[in-house]
Motif scaffolding. Structure first.
Motif, PDB file in Angstrom:
ATOM      1  N   UNK A 210      13.641 -78.807 -41.524  1.00  0.00           N
ATOM      2  CA  UNK A 210      14.637 -77.738 -41.321  1.00  0.00           C
ATOM      3  C   UNK A 210      16.079 -78.181 -41.562  1.00  0.00           C
ATOM      4  N   UNK A 241      17.864 -74.555 -52.262  1.00  0.00           N
ATOM      5  CA  UNK A 241      19.232 -74.389 -52.776  1.00  0.00           C
ATOM      6  C   UNK A 241      20.273 -74.611 -51.674  1.00  0.00           C
ATOM      7  N   UNK A 242      20.049 -74.022 -50.488  1.00  0.00           N
ATOM      8  CA  UNK A 242      21.058 -74.133 -49.432  1.00  0.00           C
ATOM      9  C   UNK A 242      21.161 -75.566 -48.901  1.00  0.00           C
ATOM     10  N   UNK A 243      20.028 -76.286 -48.949  1.00  0.00           N
ATOM     11  CA  UNK A 243      20.058 -77.682 -48.510  1.00  0.00           C
ATOM     12  C   UNK A 243      20.833 -78.522 -49.530  1.00  0.00           C
ATOM     13  N   UNK A 245      23.259 -77.602 -51.473  1.00  0.00           N
ATOM     14  CA  UNK A 245      24.702 -77.363 -51.330  1.00  0.00           C
ATOM     15  C   UNK A 245      25.258 -78.046 -50.088  1.00  0.00           C
ATOM     16  N   UNK A 246      24.501 -77.997 -49.014  1.00  0.00           N
ATOM     17  CA  UNK A 246      24.943 -78.609 -47.773  1.00  0.00           C
ATOM     18  C   UNK A 246      25.077 -80.123 -47.931  1.00  0.00           C
TER      19      UNK A 246
ATOM     20  N   UNK B  41      21.936 -67.393 -45.370  1.00  0.00           N
ATOM     21  CA  UNK B  41      21.100 -68.572 -45.185  1.00  0.00           C
ATOM     22  C   UNK B  41      21.895 -69.845 -45.448  1.00  0.00           C
ATOM     23  N   UNK B  42      22.760 -69.787 -46.454  1.00  0.00           N
ATOM     24  CA  UNK B  42      23.567 -70.962 -46.775  1.00  0.00           C
ATOM     25  C   UNK B  42      24.488 -71.319 -45.610  1.00  0.00           C
ATOM     26  N   UNK B  45      22.670 -72.750 -42.685  1.00  0.00           N
ATOM     27  CA  UNK B  45      22.304 -74.144 -42.925  1.00  0.00           C
ATOM     28  C   UNK B  45      23.515 -75.057 -42.759  1.00  0.00           C
ATOM     29  N   UNK B  46      24.669 -74.590 -43.288  1.00  0.00           N
ATOM     30  CA  UNK B  46      25.896 -75.397 -43.140  1.00  0.00           C
ATOM     31  C   UNK B  46      26.241 -75.584 -41.668  1.00  0.00           C
TER      32      UNK B  46
END
Ligand SMILES: Nc1ncnc2c1ncn2[C@@H]1O[C@H](COP(=O)(O)OP(=O)(O)OP(=O)(O)O)[C@@H](O)[C@H]1O
Ligand SMILES: [Mg+2]
Lengths: 286, 142
Positions: A210, A241-243, A245-246, B41-42, B45-46
């Motif tokens: 997660x 994708x979100x991981x 970018x993070x 969602x982004x 996650x951040x």
């Protein structure tokens, strides 16, 4: 008239049992799927026996008294086993609280000529059963926590399988949080399987992880470096994708690691490296 | 960047950060709250990743502490504000600690700088010998 509370109730044990069973069976939430009525009755008889064996007028106002510990132990075991069996807290609570109704109903009958005494005794019994109720909840929760703890342990074990998906290609799908102790297990398992199978490529799939923070990233990088030292290549797949970018915002540099969005694309990459060609056959043989 | 004073706190919940499993619970809780508030969602996650960094810093560098999860509103915007505090040794040189790659431990030294990058607002106060407080904030649809 007997002015001992417990002394008055003790001879009426069987009638109290009948009332208690009636109360329990009348409740809509009774789980006869988890426990048969006969078992429930046997359990109730046992608890009531223990109650009247240990309880005195003195200990009625001292629920912590050492002489009551057999009763408390029995109650603790009952609610812990109910927690394991999957009873709800409500069902478990009702088991004890329906005993209060039975005791008070009996007492009201016995004390119909002395309302003052009845009031005092009602308060005492009520308070006593309340404290048994607290014991019940504490041990119920403890029972649940033990279940959760056991599941967590089992998960840590099963959540780090290494599977050989092709000759020379290993895959390790990671599911759940990657803390330091688990990261170590992951690395050990992976290295061991690389040696055992003589594989040249390992795919570490993090679709099921997660959160990828700097600690997780550090563990992944360490694992990649360790596999390199063994002469194998490690691909990290399942980077959503979100991981991705993070990770960039965190300032983590994964440029020297082969990363793929999906396990399928990692496998394709591995085929390329091992010069394996997979083709759809042109026609089905008849 | 100072946090504007016109912030209205809608809900607030405090979590103890005493061991690793508390960090996992907290990030899960933040995710759930953020998704309920309609955060992308982004951004979920951040925010949860930044929270993981700061909560872990409490355990690694501060010993133990707590995290406060607040749903906030300012004008027409809603968001989540997180306050991490401990009574650990504090940070002597904050500027240095904020440098990407600086670590007094065995980490990558990316926690503080990364959390700042990931949040919309970031605020750190630390007193040596007294402890450290970090506040971050993320707006929904900013
Ligand atoms: N809560 C805190 N209390 C005391 N010192 C802290 C605290 N948080 C951070 N620091 C100091 O700031 C430094 C930088 O923190 P940062 O989170 O960026 O890196 P790290 O924790 O060392 O490594 P990483 O987070 O990448 O695993 C730490 O090494 C530590 O010296
Ligand atoms: Mg850190």
């Amino acid at each position: 008239m007997n002015d001992s509370t417990v002394g008055t109730l003790r001879p009426k044990k069987n009638q109290i049992l009948t009332l208690w069973m009636r109360n329990q069976l009348a409740d809509g939430s009774l789980r006869d799927d988890l426990m048969s009525n006969d078992d429930l009755r046997a359990q109730s008889v046992e608890l009531l026996d223990c109650l009247f064996d240990t309880l005195t007028d003195d200990t009625l106002t001292m629920p912590d008294a050492p002489s009551l510990s057999p009763l408390i132990d029995q109650l603790t075991n009952i609610s812990m086993s109910r927690a394991r069996q999957g009873f709800t807290p409500r069902e478990t609570g009702l088991y004890v609280f329906s005993l209060k109704d039975a005791l008070l109903e009996m007492l009201r009958h016995e004390r119909k000529d002395d309302p003052n005494l009845l009031l005092t005794e009602t308060m005492r019994i009520s308070k006593f059963i309340d404290s048994l109720g607290i014991v019940t909840f504490e041990s119920f929760i403890q029972g649940r926590e033990e279940v959760i703890l056991r599941q967590t342990d089992e998960m840590t074990e099963i959540a780090t399988p290494v599977v050989q998906i092709w000759d020379g290609i290993l895959a390790m799908p990671l599911i759940g949080t990657l803390d330091s102790s688990r990261a170590l297990v992951v690395m050990e398992n992976l290295l061991q399987e690389i040696v055992r199978t003589g594989s040249g490529i390992a795919i570490l799939d993090i679709s099921g992880v997660p959160t990828v923070d700097s600690m997780v990233a550090q563990h992944l990088i360490k694992t990649v470096n360790a596999t390199r030292l063994m002469g194998a290549e490690c691909i990290i797949s399942g980077i959503r994708a979100e991981i991705a970018q993070t990770i960039v915002h965190l300032g983590i540099d994964l440029s020297h690691v082969v990363t793929k969005a999906t396990m399928a694309s990692a496998l394709k990459h591995a085929f390329g490296t091992l010069r394996i060609e997979v083709n759809k056959s042109a026609a089905r043989s008849v | 960047m100072p946090i504007p004073a016109t912030i209205e706190v809608l809900t607030s919940e405090t979590f103890a950060i005493l061991e690793g499993s508390h960090v996992i619970q907290l990030t899960g809780q933040i995710r759930q709250q953020a998704s309920q508030m309609g955060m992308s969602l982004l951004d979920q996650t951040k925010l949860s990743t930044a929270a993981s960094e700061l909560a872990r810093n409490i355990l690694v560098h501060g010993g133990e502490g707590k995290a406060q999860l607040e749903c906030i509103r300012s004008n027409s915007k809603i968001g989540i504000r997180l306050l991490f505090s401990d009574r650990g040794p504090g940070i002597a040189n904050v500027e240095q600690a904020m440098q990407p790659g600086f670590s007094t431990g065995i980490g990558m030294g990316l926690g503080l700088s990364g959390a700042k990058q990931l949040a919309d607002e970031f605020h750190l106060t630390s007193v040596v010998g007294e402890g450290t407080t970090v506040t971050i904030l993320k707006w929904v649809n900013d």
